[in-house]
Design a protein around this motif. Sequence first.
Motif, short mmCIF file in Angstrom:
data_model
loop_
_atom_site.label_atom_id
_atom_site.label_comp_id
_atom_site.label_asym_id
_atom_site.label_seq_id
_atom_site.Cartn_x
_atom_site.Cartn_y
_atom_site.Cartn_z
N SER A 39 0.81 -1.22 0.00
CA SER A 39 0.00 0.00 0.00
C SER A 39 0.85 1.27 0.00
O SER A 39 0.38 2.33 0.42
N ASP A 40 2.08 1.19 -0.49
CA ASP A 40 2.93 2.38 -0.57
C ASP A 40 2.69 3.09 -1.90
O ASP A 40 3.35 2.84 -2.89
N LEU A 41 1.71 3.97 -1.90
CA LEU A 41 1.30 4.66 -3.13
C LEU A 41 1.57 6.16 -3.04
O LEU A 41 0.74 6.98 -3.43
N VAL A 42 2.71 6.52 -2.52
CA VAL A 42 3.04 7.94 -2.35
C VAL A 42 2.95 8.65 -3.70
O VAL A 42 3.54 8.21 -4.69
N GLU A 43 2.21 9.73 -3.73
CA GLU A 43 2.00 10.47 -4.99
C GLU A 43 3.14 11.44 -5.23
O GLU A 43 3.54 12.17 -4.32
N GLU A 44 3.68 11.43 -6.44
CA GLU A 44 4.72 12.38 -6.81
C GLU A 44 4.40 12.96 -8.18
O GLU A 44 3.72 12.35 -9.00
N THR A 45 4.93 14.16 -8.42
CA THR A 45 4.73 14.85 -9.68
C THR A 45 6.00 14.73 -10.51
O THR A 45 7.10 14.99 -10.03
N LEU A 46 5.84 14.34 -11.78
CA LEU A 46 6.96 14.24 -12.70
C LEU A 46 7.03 15.53 -13.50
O LEU A 46 6.50 15.64 -14.61
N GLY A 47 7.70 16.51 -12.92
CA GLY A 47 7.73 17.84 -13.51
C GLY A 47 8.49 17.93 -14.81
O GLY A 47 8.31 18.88 -15.58
N HIS A 48 9.33 16.94 -15.11
CA HIS A 48 10.10 16.97 -16.35
C HIS A 48 9.29 16.49 -17.55
O HIS A 48 9.73 16.64 -18.70
N LEU A 49 8.11 15.90 -17.31
CA LEU A 49 7.25 15.46 -18.40
C LEU A 49 6.18 16.51 -18.68
O LEU A 49 5.56 17.04 -17.76
N ALA A 50 5.94 16.76 -19.97
CA ALA A 50 5.01 17.82 -20.37
C ALA A 50 3.57 17.45 -20.14
O ALA A 50 2.72 18.32 -19.95
N GLY A 51 3.27 16.15 -20.13
CA GLY A 51 1.89 15.70 -20.01
C GLY A 51 1.24 15.56 -21.37
O GLY A 51 1.65 16.18 -22.36
N TYR A 52 0.21 14.73 -21.42
CA TYR A 52 -0.52 14.51 -22.68
C TYR A 52 -1.10 15.83 -23.18
O TYR A 52 -1.93 16.45 -22.51
N ARG A 53 -0.62 16.27 -24.35
CA ARG A 53 -1.07 17.55 -24.94
C ARG A 53 -1.03 18.69 -23.93
O ARG A 53 -1.93 19.52 -23.85
N GLY A 54 0.04 18.68 -23.11
CA GLY A 54 0.23 19.76 -22.15
C GLY A 54 -0.60 19.63 -20.89
O GLY A 54 -0.72 20.61 -20.13
N SER A 55 -1.15 18.46 -20.62
CA SER A 55 -1.99 18.26 -19.42
C SER A 55 -1.08 17.95 -18.23
O SER A 55 -0.60 16.84 -18.07
N ALA A 56 -0.86 18.95 -17.42
CA ALA A 56 0.04 18.82 -16.28
C ALA A 56 -0.73 19.18 -14.99
O ALA A 56 -1.72 19.91 -15.04
N PRO A 57 -0.27 18.65 -13.85
CA PRO A 57 0.94 17.85 -13.67
C PRO A 57 0.75 16.39 -14.04
O PRO A 57 -0.37 15.87 -14.02
N VAL A 58 1.88 15.74 -14.36
CA VAL A 58 1.90 14.28 -14.54
C VAL A 58 2.15 13.66 -13.18
O VAL A 58 3.18 13.92 -12.54
N ARG A 59 1.20 12.85 -12.72
CA ARG A 59 1.31 12.25 -11.39
C ARG A 59 1.50 10.74 -11.49
O ARG A 59 0.87 10.08 -12.32
N VAL A 60 2.37 10.21 -10.63
CA VAL A 60 2.46 8.77 -10.40
C VAL A 60 2.32 8.53 -8.91
O VAL A 60 2.64 9.41 -8.09
N GLY A 61 1.87 7.32 -8.53
CA GLY A 61 1.41 7.14 -7.17
C GLY A 61 0.02 7.76 -7.06
O GLY A 61 -0.50 8.34 -8.02
N ASN A 62 -0.61 7.63 -5.91
CA ASN A 62 -1.96 8.18 -5.79
C ASN A 62 -2.23 8.64 -4.37
O ASN A 62 -2.32 7.82 -3.43
N GLY A 63 -2.35 9.96 -4.22
CA GLY A 63 -2.54 10.56 -2.90
C GLY A 63 -3.89 10.27 -2.27
O GLY A 63 -4.09 10.54 -1.09
N ALA A 64 -4.82 9.71 -3.07
CA ALA A 64 -6.13 9.37 -2.51
C ALA A 64 -6.10 8.07 -1.72
O ALA A 64 -7.09 7.71 -1.09
N ALA A 65 -4.97 7.37 -1.76
CA ALA A 65 -4.90 6.04 -1.15
C ALA A 65 -5.20 6.05 0.34
O ALA A 65 -5.70 5.07 0.90
N ASP A 66 -4.91 7.16 1.02
CA ASP A 66 -5.13 7.23 2.46
C ASP A 66 -6.43 7.93 2.84
O ASP A 66 -6.68 8.21 4.01
#
Length: 635
Positions: free
Chosen positions: A333-360
């Motif tokens: 259950s280690d789903l710490v959410e982080e932002t990948l600021g170096h990625l532009a995102g799909y058609r500029g849709s930022a932030p790009v997130r991995v992990g999920n802060g809703a887990a808790d």
Amino acid sequence: MVDTYPNIADHGLIGDLQTAALVDTNGTIDWFCAPRFDSPSIFASLLDAERGGFCSVRPATDDYVTRQLYLPNTAILITRFMTEAGVGEVIDFMPVAGGEATDRHRLVRLVRVVRGTMDFVAEIQPRFDYGRQPHTIEPTLGEGAMFRSADQALTVHRVGEFVLHGTERAGHVELAGDGIRVTGSLNAGEITGVVLETGGVPPKRISPDELVETFRETRRYWREWNNHSTYRGRWREMVARSAMTLKLMTYAPTGALVAAPTAALPEQVGGERNWDYRYTWIRDASFSVYALLGLGYTEEAEAFVAWIMDRIQESVGEDSGPLKIMYRVDGSSDLVEETLGHLAGYRGSAPVRVGNGAADQLQLDIYGEAMDSIHLADTHGLELPHVGWTQIRDMLDWVCDNWDTPEEGIWETRGGRKNFTYGRFMCWIALDRGIRLARLRGRPASIERWTEQRDAIYVQIMSKGWHPKRGAFVQHDDTDVLDASLLVMPLMGFIAPRDPMWLSTLDAMDEELVSDSLVYRYDPSASPDGLRGSEGTFTLCSFWYVDALARSGRLDEAQLVFEKMLTYSNHLGLYAEEIGLTGEQLGNFPQAFSHLSLINAAMNLDYQLDHGSGFVDPVLSKGRRDVNHAYDSEG
């Protein structure tokens, strides 16, 4: 930059039951993570065309027409290219990895020409760890090459001998920046290809015969699996494709189903609603088990219920209760959410997130969905052991103590806790299913207390969840906002589908949340959820709406809405989470909940069209009888 991103819908999914890849209609693999769904990416140009990495095979000219299809009854994807000079195909698949977790995963890309001639350009440009880790290229003469980063490696295996046209090679290989480019020409009947493999294995030459046998084994696996389905209704092709899509999103070593194989695809292009869905939600449980049992896939249903029971046994939740709302596929259950600021995102849709802060978050509805799945399984041949019952008893005692607590709710809002009606209703389901199981199996339980609390929830929903002026059940006790999650109330037996209070609620939803056949989950402007921007209609809710219409006696309308919803799938029958104003797919893709709700709506609507509105209990019993007959016939 925007023009370099394909539409979300312009993709097919391939996988090996431990991870998956997306292939767009131009023959580019633009999303692939290994060794698991939730691992860092190797190809992710879908989230950043420059930094994400990709593997492409396409004609050398821009003047071509493309079509994409699955080999019937399989997860083998064919992308066809048509030019005036010829017709070529790229055949993509992943050999099934099996039930033991492994670091080795293969992507097979076969290229052939079926008419005329065609010049191809192929490029392999991995970018490890979401593009954060540099890599080296280690070529092996005549065998292939290996891309190696600090933590990951990707091997390129050569297929067969060089294709010769006279005394000249048909292809040419060269370095291209941090990757490899291959150019070449094929005539009708000629075939070549490449196998990409993770796990750090050395490159080798793979014979065409070996690859053909791998293709046949993969085809055989999917056709045999598909043939075990007991569904014989009106929409067999769409249901079968949805079932295979769900199978592709199931992690075989544990039986866990990910919500989607992708991360950070936007609910609104250019917006911030970009979440990582490569995890397993407890919420998916009851809908998954219902679909799997209804289709006759009892082994998959049993595996998922076992996974849920393992999570209940662990009880890793703290403030959020005995269960987390989501887990990784291995149950951690280690789903710490982080932002990948170096990625532009799909058609500029930022932030790009991995992990999920809703887990808790605290989301009380998960207890109802978990208990409904356990009850379904137990009453359809997958009986609960003693140790499992004691764990469930403790969990339901916790529900008795905590059901009247503000929470974040099913939609994982980030605008503060509320007394969400859906969460209360699902706590009622949890206690109701527990009471039924205790009485059915004669199990020890605090039935008197559970019944008292269940009835208290019912009274509260009928008094505070009902808004007299709106004439409808509403999202929570401090609003008049409608919420499409409440479409499930009659489907799970909380209220009769023809109760005047429910029919009035359905009428209100018709007027406010339904646009033709498409259903919004709620109005964010009327009920702020802590996020900027808007969103599309929710495919899950649209299929729930179909079921609710049918149960309420509006069968003809339900069938029309269902048929309309089928037109919104992509060219392969796949759905993302949402559908935009102009019919575009939005959000992570493909989305398990969308396909689960399609299957359940199809099964239930089929039965009601044949037997009348409102009663669907025999659906699961039929699935069980049919699968037993199928297995008996095989024996």
